[in-house]
Write an enzyme that holds these catalytic residues in place. Structure first.
Site, PDB file in Angstrom:
ATOM      1  CB  CYS A   1      -2.247   1.801   6.158  1.00  0.00           C
ATOM      2  SG  CYS A   1      -1.810   0.898   4.644  1.00  0.00           S
TER       3      CYS A   1
ATOM      4  CB  CYS B   1      -6.767  -0.407   5.233  1.00  0.00           C
ATOM      5  SG  CYS B   1      -5.020  -0.898   5.143  1.00  0.00           S
TER       6      CYS B   1
ATOM      7  CD  GLU C   1      -2.158   4.174   2.938  1.00  0.00           C
ATOM      8  OE1 GLU C   1      -1.806   3.501   1.941  1.00  0.00           O
ATOM      9  OE2 GLU C   1      -3.330   4.197   3.358  1.00  0.00           O
TER      10      GLU C   1
ATOM     11  CG  HIS D   1      -1.949  -1.029   1.234  1.00  0.00           C
ATOM     12  ND1 HIS D   1      -3.063  -0.947   2.044  1.00  0.00           N
ATOM     13  CD2 HIS D   1      -2.092  -2.175   0.522  1.00  0.00           C
ATOM     14  CE1 HIS D   1      -3.832  -2.000   1.831  1.00  0.00           C
ATOM     15  NE2 HIS D   1      -3.256  -2.758   0.918  1.00  0.00           N
TER      16      HIS D   1
END
Length: 156
Positions: A86, A83, A59, A57
């Protein structure tokens, strides 16, 4: 309070999201900023498919690029509400602030779902600012998934 420079950093995150979409990745972009220097430390878009890695992801990629354990003087700009995975990583990294674009009622974990930073087991809660360039971020995501659906249905 959000200043104009914060909007500039979010624009960079949106550009990273657009680049991710061009690679057929879910269009999420993130930018990590050193607030003392007002300088971008890392920027990335999702790379789940490219890296063949479900945790690639945006992040997490910028956290890894920063190559620093604690990010007390850093802010994250991301185009979508993070999410749970993260949010946990951002808490452990001690990010100072999180600015995000689109809210994510389905998988978001800050304002929706588990509300990670409100849990008693969360050791660090950054300042949170949502809805920054929300309409642009939502439009990018909606367009991406509409194109995906159209391809599956044979419209392309």
């Amino acid at each position: 309070m959000v200043e104009n420079k914060e909007f500039d950093f979010m624009m960079v995150a949106l550009e990273e999201a657009k680049l991710a979409a061009k690679q057929d990745e879910v269009p999420v972009g993130a930018v990590l900023v050193d607030v003392l220097k007002s300088k971008i430390v890392a920027k990335a878009g999702n790379r789940v498919k490219e890296d063949n890695n479900p945790i690639a992801h945006a992040e997490l990629l910028v956290l890894q690029m920063a190559n620093v354990t604690h990010l007390f003087n850093m802010d994250l700009y991301v185009t979508l509400e993070p999410c749970t995975m993260c949010a946990a990583a951002l808490s452990l990294a001690r990010v100072r602030r999180i600015y995000f674009g689109a809210y994510d009622p389905k998988a978001g974990a800050i304002e929706h779902g588990v509300r990670f930073f409100d849990q008693p087991s969360c050791h660090h809660k950054p300042e949170i600012y949502g809805g920054i360039y929300e309409s642009e971020a939502k439009k990018l995501l909606k367009s991406f998934f509409l194109n995906k659906r159209n391809k599956v249905q044979g419209f392309y």
